[in-house]
Design an enzyme around this catalytic site. Structure first.
Site, PDB file in Angstrom:
ATOM      1  N   LYS A 105       5.267   4.449   4.932  1.00 40.47           N
ATOM      2  CA  LYS A 105       5.776   3.415   4.285  1.00 40.47           C
ATOM      3  C   LYS A 105       6.328   3.660   2.935  1.00 40.47           C
ATOM      4  O   LYS A 105       7.210   3.493   2.141  1.00 40.47           O
ATOM      5  CB  LYS A 105       5.086   2.113   4.093  1.00 40.47           C
ATOM      6  N   TYR A 117       0.887  -1.343   0.094  1.00 35.01           N
ATOM      7  CA  TYR A 117      -0.131  -0.072  -0.129  1.00 35.01           C
ATOM      8  C   TYR A 117       0.826   1.295   0.263  1.00 35.01           C
ATOM      9  O   TYR A 117       0.388   2.516  -0.236  1.00 35.01           O
ATOM     10  CB  TYR A 117      -1.021  -0.098   1.113  1.00 35.01           C
TER      11      TYR A 117
END
Ligand code: NAP
Length: 272
Positions: free
Chosen positions: A157, A142
């Site tokens: 991330k 994601y």
């Protein structure tokens, strides 16, 4: 690179422990670094029982002084460090409009600042010593698809993926490789609890969303992680390897649904 140690953040549980075990099997002494002694001790005793040379250092990855201590102890115990795996993370499902500044800060601090702290501290040493090394950052698919219910983790991330590519370019001249690995959904105890999929029935519905029809095991993800970070593939840098059964191609499930108490029961399998 053999003989020198691998530092694995969050190495006492879940994927971090599986990566540590695989590194140990391939001959690397392993240093486990995370906050909770119970995690470190349980992980270390299972690895030591399998003959892995292991050392633990309690450490919050957000604290620069504690990160420096991990490196110092790794050098003292094993004579040097060859590998760094930035695996530690925090995560929880939350509606973006309800996320508190503290919750944002905690996840960003562990994922982004923690990865940066360890990467810079270890790379500074490698550069000063004129030796190369290899860094692996554990992210999630994601990071590039986006996902509902985890905006703090998605954002951190994504930043780590950008950091991975930037450092690969900047530190290639020093013989330092920097890569990322994006696992699919794994049933690790803490993550399943924090993200709301401890229930085997929910795991079954999630598995139906994956083109390969099942969730990932930490062991299969760990094998690829160690292939990438070890000297098996010395010409790969700045890359992100995906091991998710094809999930990102059909879209990450909407985790926000856990908060609305919606059932997954009537979802159509997305296996093509
Ligand atoms: P996990 O068992 O909860 O692993 C997280 C680890 O991070 C724990 O060992 C924890 O240890 C450590 N940690 C948390 N905060 C820390 C801090 N401030 N300082 C140092 N260590 C800290 O979950 P996991 O599923 O194995 O996750 C491992 C990695 O895979 C993470 O990067 C995660 O984002 C990624 N990932 C997981 C999935 C999945 O489905 N499980 C999917 C995609 C990506 P302490 O509590 O002892 O500090």
């Amino acid at each position: 690179m053999g003989g020198k140690a691998a530092i694995v953040t969050g190495g006492g549980t879940g994927l971090g422990l599986a990566i540590s075990r695989e590194l140990g099997r391939r001959g690397y002494p392993v240093v486990l670094a995370s906050r909770k002694r119970e995690h470190l001790e349980a992980g270390a005793s299972s690895l030591a029982g399998e003959g892995v040379a292991v050392h633990t250092v309690p450490c919050d990855v957000r604290d620069r002084g504690q990160v420096e201590r991990v490196l110092a102890e790794a050098e003292q115990q094993f004579g040097g460090v060859a590998i760094l795996v930035n695996n530690a993370a925090g995560n929880f499902v939350v509606k973006a409009e309800a996320l508190s500044p503290r919750g944002w800060e905690a996840v960003r601090g562990i994922v982004l600042d923690g990865t940066w702290n360890f990467s810079q501290v270890v790379a500074q040493r490698w550069i000063a010593q004129g030796q190369g090394g290899s860094i692996l950052n554990i992210i999630a698919t994601y990071a590039w698809t986006g996902a509902a219910g985890v905006v703090h983790s998605v954002s951190a991330k994504a930043a780590v993926l950008a950091m991975t590519r930037s450092l690969a370019v900047e530190w290639g001249r020093f013989g330092i490789r920097v890569n990322a690995l994006a696992p699919g959904i794994m049933v690790t105890e803490e993550a399943a609890k924090n993200l709301g999929y401890s229930d085997p029935q929910v795991q079954g519905w999630l598995a139906q969303q994956v083109p390969l029809g099942r969730l990932a095991t930490p062991e299969e993800v760990a094998r690829l992680a160690v292939d990438l970070v070890s000297d098996r593939h010395p010409y790969v840098t700045g890359d992100c390897w995906t091991v998710d059964g094809g999930l990102w191609l059909v879209g990450f499930p909407n985790l926000r649904r856990f908060l609305d108490g919606e059932s997954w029961e009537n979802d159509q399998p997305r296996r093509g």
